[in-house]
Scaffold this motif. Structure first.
Motif, PDB file in Angstrom:
ATOM      1  N   HIS A   6      59.042 -23.098  12.418  1.00 46.92           N
ATOM      2  CA  HIS A   6      59.273 -23.107  13.860  1.00 46.92           C
ATOM      3  C   HIS A   6      59.817 -21.759  14.326  1.00 46.92           C
ATOM      4  O   HIS A   6      60.555 -21.091  13.595  1.00 46.92           O
ATOM      5  CB  HIS A   6      60.250 -24.225  14.223  1.00 46.92           C
ATOM      6  CG  HIS A   6      59.694 -25.591  13.984  1.00 46.92           C
ATOM      7  ND1 HIS A   6      58.969 -26.284  14.920  1.00 46.92           N
ATOM      8  CD2 HIS A   6      59.738 -26.385  12.874  1.00 46.92           C
ATOM      9  CE1 HIS A   6      58.591 -27.450  14.426  1.00 46.92           C
ATOM     10  NE2 HIS A   6      59.043 -27.540  13.187  1.00 46.92           N
ATOM     11  N   SER A 106      53.045 -35.510  24.361  1.00 48.38           N
ATOM     12  CA  SER A 106      53.639 -34.852  25.526  1.00 48.38           C
ATOM     13  C   SER A 106      55.133 -34.591  25.348  1.00 48.38           C
ATOM     14  O   SER A 106      55.804 -34.145  26.276  1.00 48.38           O
ATOM     15  CB  SER A 106      53.420 -35.700  26.786  1.00 48.38           C
ATOM     16  OG  SER A 106      54.108 -36.939  26.693  1.00 48.38           O
ATOM     17  N   GLY A 107      55.660 -34.865  24.137  1.00 44.04           N
ATOM     18  CA  GLY A 107      57.057 -34.563  23.855  1.00 44.04           C
ATOM     19  C   GLY A 107      58.030 -35.677  24.147  1.00 44.04           C
ATOM     20  O   GLY A 107      59.228 -35.433  24.277  1.00 44.04           O
ATOM     21  N   ASP A 161      59.922 -31.818  20.591  1.00 39.79           N
ATOM     22  CA  ASP A 161      58.750 -32.299  19.865  1.00 39.79           C
ATOM     23  C   ASP A 161      59.159 -33.374  18.865  1.00 39.79           C
ATOM     24  O   ASP A 161      59.578 -33.067  17.750  1.00 39.79           O
ATOM     25  CB  ASP A 161      58.081 -31.131  19.138  1.00 39.79           C
ATOM     26  CG  ASP A 161      56.806 -31.541  18.418  1.00 39.79           C
ATOM     27  OD1 ASP A 161      56.372 -32.710  18.584  1.00 39.79           O
ATOM     28  OD2 ASP A 161      56.229 -30.703  17.705  1.00 39.79           O
ATOM     29  N   ARG A 173      52.341 -34.441  11.865  1.00 39.58           N
ATOM     30  CA  ARG A 173      51.474 -34.666  13.020  1.00 39.58           C
ATOM     31  C   ARG A 173      50.006 -34.831  12.591  1.00 39.58           C
ATOM     32  O   ARG A 173      49.326 -35.764  13.014  1.00 39.58           O
ATOM     33  CB  ARG A 173      51.575 -33.478  13.979  1.00 39.58           C
ATOM     34  CG  ARG A 173      50.683 -33.581  15.213  1.00 39.58           C
ATOM     35  CD  ARG A 173      50.559 -32.230  15.899  1.00 39.58           C
ATOM     36  NE  ARG A 173      51.852 -31.674  16.227  1.00 39.58           N
ATOM     37  CZ  ARG A 173      52.374 -31.679  17.459  1.00 39.58           C
ATOM     38  NH1 ARG A 173      51.682 -32.176  18.458  1.00 39.58           N
ATOM     39  NH2 ARG A 173      53.551 -31.155  17.674  1.00 39.58           N
TER      40      ARG A 173
END
Length: 223
Positions: A6, A106-107, A161, A173
């Motif tokens: 990240h 979309s978080g 996220d 994911r």
């Protein structure tokens, strides 16, 4: 194993407290894991300072370098992953209600998703005792303030996220999306069976039409 690096989080002036319900749950677990309030205060300051490097997340673990007055240290942390049955159950929970995968994308982390997963025996949000860590510093506390600083930053990542949380629990994911896609596909054997049934029905209908066109045929038993 899937590993995701990240981007480094820039310095923040505010306290940068969690704002979502799942972010607050993560922070609560972080604070449960600490030995002293002083460690938490130092960790929050360190997390906001921008001196935590990029955080690498993989199934069941995370890593980051942290810089402080004494130099650079390395933090490695763990979070228990779901077993195979747990991952399969989580996929079913996500697929059980329309809109859940869209919310994740979309978080958002739907509260009912977490609740239903918990009812099915799959715990997503951690508690303090699950947040294991190790650091190359010489502090006796575990977690030390360096590890706590990384955990605070992970809370910010999880807020933006929720897939970060799922990744840590063992379901990245890409794997979740692939499993959901496979689930939507009709298995080949079922597809063949459906095709055979449709073909048989078509043949029966054609034969019935032939009989109806023949005035000498008795078709009462077929109607």
């Amino acid at each position: 194993m899937t590993r995701h690096l990240h981007p480094r989080i820039a310095p923040r002036r505010s306290t940068a407290r969690a704002t979502t319900w799942w972010g607050k749950a993560w922070v609560r677990a972080v604070e449960e894991s600490a030995f002293a309030h002083e460690d938490l205060a130092g960790a929050r300051k360190l997390a906001r300072s921008g001196r935590v490097g990029q955080i690498a997340v993989e199934e069941g673990g995370y890593y980051a370098a942290v810089e402080d007055e004494g130099g650079m240290v390395t933090v490695a942390g763990v979070l228990p992953v779901l077993d195979a049955d747990g991952r399969a159950t989580l996929v079913e929970v996500v697929a059980a209600e329309a809109g859940r995968i869209a919310a994740l994308m979309s978080g958002e982390l739907p509260h009912l998703l977490v609740e239903h997963a918990d009812e099915a025996g799959v715990e997503l949000l951690p508690y303090g005792g699950e947040l294991g860590s190790a650091c190359t510093c010489d502090a006796w506390a575990d977690p030390c303030r360096h590890a706590l600083a990384v955990l605070y930053q992970l809370a910010w990542l999880v807020e933006v996220d929720p897939f970060v949380l799922l990744h840590l629990r063992g379901l990245a994911r890409e794997e979740l999306l692939a499993r959901l896609h496979e689930r939507e596909q009709v298995p080949p054997e079922h597809a063949d069976g459906d095709l055979e049934s449709a073909l048989d029905a078509a043949l029966r209908a054609a034969r019935l039409l032939e009989l109806l066109d023949d005035p000498d045929s008795r078709v009462d038993h077929l109607l």
